[in-house]
Design a protein around this motif. Structure first.
Motif, PDB file in Angstrom:
ATOM      1  N   GLU A   1      -1.271 -19.296  -1.892  1.00 43.69           N
ATOM      2  CA  GLU A   1      -1.886 -18.896  -3.148  1.00 43.69           C
ATOM      3  C   GLU A   1      -2.408 -17.474  -2.982  1.00 43.69           C
ATOM      4  O   GLU A   1      -2.882 -17.089  -1.909  1.00 43.69           O
ATOM      5  CB  GLU A   1      -3.026 -19.841  -3.507  1.00 43.69           C
ATOM      6  N   GLN A   2      -2.301 -16.705  -4.041  1.00 41.37           N
ATOM      7  CA  GLN A   2      -2.750 -15.319  -3.982  1.00 41.37           C
ATOM      8  C   GLN A   2      -4.019 -15.145  -4.809  1.00 41.37           C
ATOM      9  O   GLN A   2      -4.060 -15.476  -5.986  1.00 41.37           O
ATOM     10  CB  GLN A   2      -1.655 -14.382  -4.502  1.00 41.37           C
ATOM     11  N   PRO A   3      -5.088 -14.618  -4.193  1.00 37.15           N
ATOM     12  CA  PRO A   3      -6.355 -14.484  -4.914  1.00 37.15           C
ATOM     13  C   PRO A   3      -6.385 -13.233  -5.794  1.00 37.15           C
ATOM     14  O   PRO A   3      -5.612 -12.297  -5.590  1.00 37.15           O
ATOM     15  CB  PRO A   3      -7.362 -14.360  -3.770  1.00 37.15           C
ATOM     16  N   GLU A   4      -7.277 -13.229  -6.740  1.00 32.55           N
ATOM     17  CA  GLU A   4      -7.518 -12.017  -7.522  1.00 32.55           C
ATOM     18  C   GLU A   4      -7.963 -10.896  -6.574  1.00 32.55           C
ATOM     19  O   GLU A   4      -8.729 -11.096  -5.642  1.00 32.55           O
ATOM     20  CB  GLU A   4      -8.598 -12.275  -8.561  1.00 32.55           C
ATOM     21  N   GLY A   5      -7.415  -9.706  -6.773  1.00 33.73           N
ATOM     22  CA  GLY A   5      -7.740  -8.558  -5.929  1.00 33.73           C
ATOM     23  C   GLY A   5      -6.818  -8.380  -4.743  1.00 33.73           C
ATOM     24  O   GLY A   5      -6.978  -7.422  -3.974  1.00 33.73           O
ATOM     25  N   ALA A   6      -5.850  -9.311  -4.595  1.00 30.69           N
ATOM     26  CA  ALA A   6      -4.898  -9.156  -3.492  1.00 30.69           C
ATOM     27  C   ALA A   6      -4.125  -7.857  -3.662  1.00 30.69           C
ATOM     28  O   ALA A   6      -3.712  -7.504  -4.775  1.00 30.69           O
ATOM     29  CB  ALA A   6      -3.946 -10.348  -3.441  1.00 30.69           C
ATOM     30  N   ARG A   7      -3.898  -7.145  -2.544  1.00 30.09           N
ATOM     31  CA  ARG A   7      -3.212  -5.850  -2.615  1.00 30.09           C
ATOM     32  C   ARG A   7      -1.724  -6.032  -2.861  1.00 30.09           C
ATOM     33  O   ARG A   7      -1.072  -6.911  -2.281  1.00 30.09           O
ATOM     34  CB  ARG A   7      -3.434  -5.059  -1.337  1.00 30.09           C
ATOM     35  N   VAL A   8      -1.162  -5.131  -3.680  1.00 32.73           N
ATOM     36  CA  VAL A   8       0.265  -5.133  -4.008  1.00 32.73           C
ATOM     37  C   VAL A   8       0.849  -3.791  -3.587  1.00 32.73           C
ATOM     38  O   VAL A   8       0.305  -2.732  -3.929  1.00 32.73           O
ATOM     39  CB  VAL A   8       0.489  -5.347  -5.518  1.00 32.73           C
ATOM     40  N   ALA A   9       1.949  -3.833  -2.830  1.00 35.36           N
ATOM     41  CA  ALA A   9       2.572  -2.582  -2.358  1.00 35.36           C
ATOM     42  C   ALA A   9       4.064  -2.802  -2.206  1.00 35.36           C
ATOM     43  O   ALA A   9       4.546  -3.943  -2.118  1.00 35.36           O
ATOM     44  CB  ALA A   9       1.978  -2.146  -1.027  1.00 35.36           C
ATOM     45  N   LEU A  10       4.799  -1.701  -2.190  1.00 31.82           N
ATOM     46  CA  LEU A  10       6.220  -1.790  -1.862  1.00 31.82           C
ATOM     47  C   LEU A  10       6.382  -2.346  -0.450  1.00 31.82           C
ATOM     48  O   LEU A  10       5.552  -2.113   0.432  1.00 31.82           O
ATOM     49  CB  LEU A  10       6.875  -0.416  -1.930  1.00 31.82           C
ATOM     50  N   PHE A  11       7.475  -3.079  -0.244  1.00 33.77           N
ATOM     51  CA  PHE A  11       7.742  -3.613   1.090  1.00 33.77           C
ATOM     52  C   PHE A  11       7.884  -2.479   2.084  1.00 33.77           C
ATOM     53  O   PHE A  11       7.394  -2.557   3.211  1.00 33.77           O
ATOM     54  CB  PHE A  11       9.006  -4.473   1.058  1.00 33.77           C
ATOM     55  N   LYS A  12       8.545  -1.380   1.690  1.00 39.26           N
ATOM     56  CA  LYS A  12       8.634  -0.186   2.527  1.00 39.26           C
ATOM     57  C   LYS A  12       8.182   0.997   1.704  1.00 39.26           C
ATOM     58  O   LYS A  12       8.890   1.478   0.831  1.00 39.26           O
ATOM     59  CB  LYS A  12      10.068   0.030   3.037  1.00 39.26           C
ATOM     60  N   GLU A  13       6.970   1.442   1.985  1.00 42.94           N
ATOM     61  CA  GLU A  13       6.436   2.596   1.274  1.00 42.94           C
ATOM     62  C   GLU A  13       7.132   3.867   1.726  1.00 42.94           C
ATOM     63  O   GLU A  13       7.369   4.050   2.918  1.00 42.94           O
ATOM     64  CB  GLU A  13       4.935   2.728   1.545  1.00 42.94           C
ATOM     65  N   PRO A  14       7.478   4.780   0.802  1.00 44.26           N
ATOM     66  CA  PRO A  14       8.047   6.072   1.215  1.00 44.26           C
ATOM     67  C   PRO A  14       6.953   7.054   1.601  1.00 44.26           C
ATOM     68  O   PRO A  14       5.978   7.230   0.882  1.00 44.26           O
ATOM     69  CB  PRO A  14       8.786   6.538  -0.048  1.00 44.26           C
ATOM     70  N   PHE A  15       7.091   7.671   2.760  1.00 43.81           N
ATOM     71  CA  PHE A  15       6.157   8.697   3.214  1.00 43.81           C
ATOM     72  C   PHE A  15       6.897  10.021   3.323  1.00 43.81           C
ATOM     73  O   PHE A  15       8.068  10.062   3.679  1.00 43.81           O
ATOM     74  CB  PHE A  15       5.555   8.318   4.562  1.00 43.81           C
ATOM     75  N   THR A  16       6.194  11.085   3.021  1.00 43.73           N
ATOM     76  CA  THR A  16       6.799  12.406   3.118  1.00 43.73           C
ATOM     77  C   THR A  16       6.777  12.870   4.565  1.00 43.73           C
ATOM     78  O   THR A  16       5.725  12.854   5.209  1.00 43.73           O
ATOM     79  CB  THR A  16       6.035  13.409   2.240  1.00 43.73           C
ATOM     80  N   ALA A  17       7.938  13.284   5.056  1.00 43.15           N
ATOM     81  CA  ALA A  17       8.031  13.753   6.435  1.00 43.15           C
ATOM     82  C   ALA A  17       7.704  15.235   6.513  1.00 43.15           C
ATOM     83  O   ALA A  17       7.800  15.970   5.534  1.00 43.15           O
ATOM     84  CB  ALA A  17       9.431  13.498   6.990  1.00 43.15           C
ATOM     85  N   LEU A  18       7.334  15.684   7.711  1.00 44.37           N
ATOM     86  CA  LEU A  18       7.052  17.104   7.931  1.00 44.37           C
ATOM     87  C   LEU A  18       8.314  17.920   8.094  1.00 44.37           C
ATOM     88  O   LEU A  18       8.311  19.133   7.928  1.00 44.37           O
ATOM     89  CB  LEU A  18       6.205  17.264   9.194  1.00 44.37           C
ATOM     90  N   THR A  19       9.439  17.261   8.438  1.00 40.05           N
ATOM     91  CA  THR A  19      10.601  17.998   8.905  1.00 40.05           C
ATOM     92  C   THR A  19      11.629  18.273   7.825  1.00 40.05           C
ATOM     93  O   THR A  19      12.693  18.754   8.111  1.00 40.05           O
ATOM     94  CB  THR A  19      11.278  17.219  10.041  1.00 40.05           C
ATOM     95  N   GLU A  20      11.361  17.944   6.601  1.00 40.32           N
ATOM     96  CA  GLU A  20      12.361  18.176   5.557  1.00 40.32           C
ATOM     97  C   GLU A  20      11.876  19.263   4.607  1.00 40.32           C
ATOM     98  O   GLU A  20      10.696  19.397   4.377  1.00 40.32           O
ATOM     99  CB  GLU A  20      12.614  16.876   4.774  1.00 40.32           C
TER     100      GLU A  20
END
Length: 916
Positions: free
Chosen positions: A897-916
């Motif tokens: 069961e999921q409570p109110e306030g449970a965090r929701v996020a992408l399964f794989k969050e995109p992060f900006t790399a330094l090298t591009e």
């Protein structure tokens, strides 16, 4: 039985000593590093050799290897492989196929090659593949490497050779591709170099299009063969085959056109001297070329031969601890000269003195043959160390005129009488109240003594003839910018009929330049000496620092100039990319280095220090954030840039429950060893940047006041980066790596001998590759694990081959791709509780709203994570908070069961790399 081969380089020949390796004891090897952030130790292999006949006793005259067992004897260790490769052992090795009409490509061309060779060898003119022979009329095209450049040469229909070239440090892939557009529609040709990580061809350009103005077609050929490893002794220097390993070669008629030659050595039988390629062409090996089926596990050196014998003299053995060349380079610690001291002599000056002497020096050495040291009097050597491209330089110390400072450099007889120049760098912080000479040049022409003078009011050029009369007197309005900073000076003169033209050039180091010219009637003559005025420097220039004084038989040189590919020479190459610095250092020191990454990606670095090769490389790799380690398949080094670590496809997939896939204890570690949620990056000699994580997983807040807080883990590091602007971004990236919310799995052990069906993948797995592990117990993880290999230890015996990989979570290296990832899920939570089977969720977002199905239908489905439960999001309704999510539940097996306030996020969050 797990077979292993061992060879020693004895008398210049690889000698098989496998039969002498004791199989009763294990062979063990290590490579790479133990964890993220640590430096790889030198690669090492330990094994024992049977020495009952004294074969490995140094100095034993009856040994078959007498006088051949030396310190740092090369050794290589290999195992049988399931695929073959081409190995060229010396400059006689070639692979050829006879001429036929299909190979006569007098137009567009597409080449693809996969080789492992020393691209950093600047002396050798290494030919990779070409339709190019010693016969001039049969030279059509050639791909080769020389002087630090990848080169594509071709001959036009008129018999004139043209060439396009690109720095080898631009190439950071496994597969090299060259496209040649013989008629680009603009009156010329275009050549472009590409790279890919594997033969599937996800091509990335490693050069801008290289355009030439030749448009005369390509010379047709009628008899010359197509050759891997062309031998052409008529070139300068000789064009000779590469030394190393080759895997695949492909020639296409036209860009992306039909394949006319297709060599894949993986399936060629070991030892074959003839074979037919995938395009039906017959090929023949000759000289030092051979097809082998080996997996090289280690290349290194044996520095000592410790023999042990029992009391009865019945048993004797040598326990060998072989290590890579990194151990030797670190042990030797031979400092490199400064950037200018290394660079200037290579351009062939008539005379050169760096003046980088120690504090107690009484003269200044010259590296140029036939040039005597400069004599010195009352100079404060090593007194000024602010010149970025130099070691510390001397200053003038006149002691208020009591004892004058002098420098005199005498030139050998000869030299140009038609044109010459003198270069040096100087710094003078105080402005003389009257004109004072800061350089004197003596010669044999009409002007016997040139005096270059400076004052607060301006500059002056004086030229005295043989009688001491002024033949030249020119006053120049110059400003205060000639003081309190480093200046590169050039004074030059040339003969034109009965007139001598001269000029003086000032260049602010790191800034602009100004030139003033003049002339007089007379003869130029030769330079005979340079330095201070004959009677010494005036007290008005007390504190003058100068160095890198050179004389040239031409009015200019590129020795002090900026090469287009690198940073500013006079600033110690400050501003060049880390990849370029590593490649340049390798070429300058003739040390093999292979680079994996993308040029013009990564960090720009600061000035190169006067330090050892390895320390200079360490400075660059630490700033860039990559991995510098020993190569495995040949002697030398490998640099894996951050760009090569990102967004990889796993090289090996293992299943936890399969025999041999996971041996021994495999457990997660949730410790604080690598935590860094508050990072400060200080630029060496500059400012700093700081970033702290104040919200989200592993933030700096106390755990009692923030459910995601763990307290402050602050770290500070000083990096040799080019600009203060880089510091904050680097600090942010360090926090990203240091707060990744996943357990560490420090080691994973595989029984390579038991995984017969995946043995090639296991054998190929190396540092910087990714392992995917499925079927992990749910108490460990409900999701598959992705692990980045940092290093490994392998143990081999007659019955087993165990490899223990040192790993870190790969998640931080899955980064956003420009134009594809545009999602920010920060602050997304459930607006209402949900049962364990509910198919819809109400989600509210503090930041941007989630994309809806109506707006972006192609973005769905996507996977999300709600408090550890992975779900598939099939649609989103509503364009205001809260939004309705349609989901498929329990994708990873988590049912809750999921409570109110449970965090929701992408399964794989995109992060900006330094090298591009």
């Amino acid at each position: 039985m797990i077979q292993t081969g061992t060879e020693l380089m004895l008398g210049g020949v690889w000698t098989d000593v496998s039969h002498r390796v004791r199989t009763a004891s294990d062979m063990s090897g290590t490579r790479g590093r133990s964890s993220w952030g640590s430096e790889p130790d030198p690669a090492k292999y330990v094994f024992s050799l049977d020495n009952r006949d004294g074969a490995f006793s140094q100095g034993y005259p009856l040994s078959p290897y007498y006088r051949q067992l030396r310190r740092n004897t090369p050794v290589r260790i290999f195992a049988p492989a399931t695929t073959s490769h081409l190995e060229i052992l010396d400059t006689t090795g070639t692979v050829t196929t006879p001429h036929q009409a299909a190979l006569n490509i007098a137009g567009d061309l597409d080449l693809r090659v996969e080789v492992d060779i020393n691209l950093m060898d600047v002396a050798a003119n290494q030919t990779i593949i070409g339709k190019w022979s010693a016969t001039p009329g049969e030279r059509q095209w050639l791909l080769h490497v020389y002087d630090g450049y990848l080169r594509f040469s071709f001959t036009n229909a008129s018999g004139v050779a043209s060439q396009a070239f690109q720095s080898v440090s631009s190439f950071g892939g496994s597969v090299l591709r060259v496209t040649f557009d013989a008629d680009n529609g603009n009156g010329g040709f275009t050549v472009q170099f590409w790279q890919a990580d594997d033969w599937s061809g996800q091509w990335t350009a490693v050069s801008r299009p290289l355009v030439g103005n030749v448009l005369d077609g390509v010379l047709p050929t009628t008899s010359g063969p197509l050759t891997i490893g062309v031998i052409n002794p008529t070139a300068t220097p000789d064009q000779l085959p590469w030394i190393g390993y080759g895997h695949r070669f492909q020639v296409r008629r036209g860009i992306k056109g039909p394949v006319v030659a297709d060599l894949d050595f993986r399936d060629v039988p070991a030892g074959a001297t003839t074979f037919t390629d995938l395009a039906g062409l017959p090929w023949t090996l000759s000289g030092g070329a051979q097809v082998v089926r080996r997996d090289y596990r280690f290349h290194g050196e044996v520095s000592e031969w410790p023999s042990e014998t029992d009391r009865g003299d019945r048993d004797s053995y040598v326990t060998v601890t072989a290590q890579s060349m990194k151990r030797r380079l670190d042990t030797g610690r031979d400092p490199l000269k400064s950037v200018l001291a290394r660079r200037v002599p290579g351009y062939g000056p008539r005379a050169y003195w760096s003046l980088e002497e120690g504090t107690d020096a009484s003269r200044a050495y010259s590296p140029i043959d036939g040039v005597r040291p400069m004599t010195a009097l009352n100079m404060d050597f090593a007194a000024e160390s602010t010149m970025p491209a130099s070691a510390a330089l001397p200053t003038v110390n006149t002691q208020n005129g009591a004892v004058t400072s002098r420098l005199s450099g005498q030139l050998p007889a000869g030299g140009s009488t038609t044109g010459w120049s003198v270069y040096w760098v100087y710094r003078l912080n105080s402005q003389p109240s009257d004109y004072a000479s800061y350089m004197s040049i003596q010669g044999t022409g009409t002007v016997r003594d040139w005096r270059l003078q400076i004052s607060s009011a301006g500059s002056r050029i004086l030229g005295y003839d043989a009688n001491g009369a002024a033949a030249v007197s020119q006053t120049i309005a110059t400003g205060s910018d000639l003081f309190n900073q480093w200046i590169l000076m050039r004074f030059y003169a040339s003969q034109s009929g009965g007139t001598v033209n001269y000029g003086i050039v000032w260049k602010d180091i790191g800034g602009d330049a100004a030139t003033v010219t003049g002339s007089y009637a007379g003869t130029l003559g030769q330079i005979t000496s340079v330095g201070s005025p004959p009677n010494g420097w005036n007290a008005l220039v007390d504190g003058l620092a100068l160095g890198h004084l050179s004389v040239w038989d031409a009015i200019s040189t590129e020795a002090y100039a900026n090469p287009a590919l690198y940073g500013d020479v006079l600033l110690g190459y400050a501003g060049e990319f880390a990849i370029d610095r590593i490649g340049r250092l390798a070429r300058e020191n003739n040390i093999p280095v292979q680079i994996r990454g993308k040029r013009l990606a990564g960090e720009r670095v600061g000035a190169q220090a006067v330090d050892t090769f390895l320390n200079c490389v360490r400075s660059a790799t630490t700033a860039d954030g990559g991995i510098f380690l020993d190569q495995r398949r040949r002697p030398g080094f490998l640099y894996i840039a951050p760009a090569a670590l990102q967004n990889q496809t796993p090289k090996l997939e293992l299943t936890y429950t399969q025999p041999g896939h996971v041996i021994g204890i495999f457990k997660p570690v949730n410790d604080d060893q690598a935590l860094e949620n508050d990072s400060t990056v200080q630029r060496q000699g500059g400012s700093s940047g700081r970033y702290e994580r104040t919200e989200g997983p592993q933030n700096v807040n106390p755990p009692e006041s923030d459910e995601d807080g763990i307290g402050r883990y602050a770290k500070q590091v000083t990096l040799n980066v080019y600009s203060d602007d880089q510091c904050e971004g680097l600090a942010t990236w360090r926090v990203h790596l240091g707060t990744w919310d996943a357990a560490r799995f420090p080691t994973l052990t595989v029984d390579a001998g038991a995984i017969v069906d995946q043995l090639p993948e296991v054998a190929d797995l190396d540092v910087g590759h990714v392992i995917k592990l499925t079927g992990v117990p749910t108490k460990t993880s409900f999701d598959d694990l992705y692990l980045l290999v940092q290093g490994y230890t392998e143990t081999r015996s007659r019955t087993r081959w165990l490899i223990t990989f040192n790993c870190v979570p790969y998640g931080p290296w899955v980064t956003a791709v420009c134009g594809l990832d545009r999602t920010d899920t920060t602050g997304s939570t459930l607006a209402a509780a949900a049962t364990a089977t509910a198919g819809t969720l109400l989600v509210t977002s503090e930041a941007a709203l989630w994309a809806t199905t109506a707006q972006f239908p192609d973005d769905f489905p996507m996977d999300i994570v709600v408090d550890g439960e992975r779900m598939t999001l099939t649609g989103v309704d509503d364009t205001s908070n809260p939004q309705t999510f349609h989901v498929t539940r329990s994708v990873n097996g988590v049912v809750k069961e999921q409570p109110e306030g449970a965090r929701v996020a992408l399964f794989k969050e995109p992060f900006t790399a330094l090298t591009e």
